[in-house]
Motif scaffolding. Structure first.
Motif, mmCIF file in Angstrom:
data_model
loop_
_atom_site.group_PDB
_atom_site.id
_atom_site.type_symbol
_atom_site.label_atom_id
_atom_site.label_comp_id
_atom_site.label_asym_id
_atom_site.label_seq_id
_atom_site.Cartn_x
_atom_site.Cartn_y
_atom_site.Cartn_z
ATOM 1 N N GLY A 24 0.816 -1.205 0.000
ATOM 2 C CA GLY A 24 0.000 0.000 0.000
ATOM 3 C C GLY A 24 0.850 1.255 0.000
ATOM 4 O O GLY A 24 2.066 1.207 -0.164
ATOM 5 N N ALA A 25 0.203 2.385 0.163
ATOM 6 C CA ALA A 25 0.882 3.683 0.223
ATOM 7 C C ALA A 25 0.297 4.465 1.393
ATOM 8 O O ALA A 25 -0.830 4.209 1.806
ATOM 9 C CB ALA A 25 0.673 4.440 -1.086
ATOM 10 N N PRO A 26 1.078 5.410 1.940
ATOM 11 C CA PRO A 26 0.561 6.205 3.062
ATOM 12 C C PRO A 26 -0.759 6.878 2.708
ATOM 13 O O PRO A 26 -0.967 7.311 1.574
ATOM 14 C CB PRO A 26 1.651 7.242 3.296
ATOM 15 C CG PRO A 26 2.887 6.618 2.767
ATOM 16 C CD PRO A 26 2.443 5.792 1.586
ATOM 17 N N LYS A 27 -1.631 6.925 3.689
ATOM 18 C CA LYS A 27 -2.958 7.525 3.516
ATOM 19 C C LYS A 27 -3.056 8.752 4.421
ATOM 20 O O LYS A 27 -3.367 8.642 5.596
ATOM 21 C CB LYS A 27 -4.059 6.524 3.898
ATOM 22 C CG LYS A 27 -3.901 5.118 3.356
ATOM 23 C CD LYS A 27 -4.207 5.002 1.871
ATOM 24 C CE LYS A 27 -4.379 3.592 1.388
ATOM 25 N NZ LYS A 27 -3.211 2.796 1.173
ATOM 26 N N GLY A 28 -2.730 9.901 3.885
ATOM 27 C CA GLY A 28 -2.809 11.136 4.661
ATOM 28 C C GLY A 28 -1.851 11.117 5.843
ATOM 29 O O GLY A 28 -0.709 10.720 5.724
ATOM 30 N N ASN A 29 -2.353 11.546 6.987
ATOM 31 C CA ASN A 29 -1.532 11.576 8.207
ATOM 32 C C ASN A 29 -1.713 10.332 9.066
ATOM 33 O O ASN A 29 -1.318 10.327 10.226
ATOM 34 C CB ASN A 29 -1.859 12.821 9.033
ATOM 35 C CG ASN A 29 -1.250 14.060 8.425
ATOM 36 O OD1 ASN A 29 -0.232 13.988 7.742
ATOM 37 N ND2 ASN A 29 -1.868 15.201 8.664
#
Length: 176
Positions: A24-29
């Motif tokens: 996955g990839a970072p989701k916001g903070n």
């Protein structure tokens, strides 16, 4: 920060290279979910069942997952060279800020089993601002692990259930 998130990464740390697998990839903070496995395992052997569960997939849609493999434990890892000094538990915990910084994570929620739980606990004590929460399983370094428990169970089928379960859950000192 890497251009491609998903996949395998080797991160240089003050105590040597650390193999990391990102899903996955970072989701916001939101914090990253960071896993650390037990001795003799790797992220696949320790966490595949959990992260492939249908209920967990719903959770991972909302978070990046960072699986850390201890040095030399990843699939296909080469033999350690002669004279290699394996990092101490404190050093293994000290490798994790390099991972957090490399990927630009603001914070993590750690999931650790056995030695991985101990390493994540040490990390949280040293770097509390980087940790949102921990899920620690079988953290007692003196307690019997799952393999010890299974061996005892197989070799002592005449033992009573409490005699088999208590050593797995508690260290010798806690049972007295």
């Amino acid at each position: 920060m890497p251009e491609c998130w998903d996949g395998e990464h080797d991160i240089d740390t003050p105590y040597g290279m650390l193999h990391v697998v990102i899903r996955g990839a970072p989701k916001g903070n939101k914090p990253a979910i960071l896993t650390y496995h037990d001795v003799g395992l790797n992220h696949k052997l320790c966490f595949n069942t959990l992260f492939h569960n249908e209920d967990m997939r719903e959770i991972t849609k909302h978070f990046v997952v960072c699986h850390v493999d201890a040095p030399g434990q990843q699939i296909g890892a080469p033999q350690m060279p002669p004279g290699y000094q394996y990092p101490t538990m404190d050093q293994l915990a000290g490798m994790l800020p390099s991972v957090v910084q490399h990927f630009g994570f603001k914070s993590i929620v750690g999931i650790g089993v056995g030695a991985g739980a101990y390493i994540l606990a040490k990390f949280a004590l040293i770097f509390p601002d980087l940790v949102e929460g921990l899920v620690l399983l079988n953290i007692d370094p003196n307690g019997k692990g799952w393999i010890d428990w299974a061996a005892t169970k197989l070799s002592g089928l005449t033992s009573t259930l409490p005699d088999m379960v208590l050593p797995h859950l508690f260290s010798q000192g806690e049972q007295i």
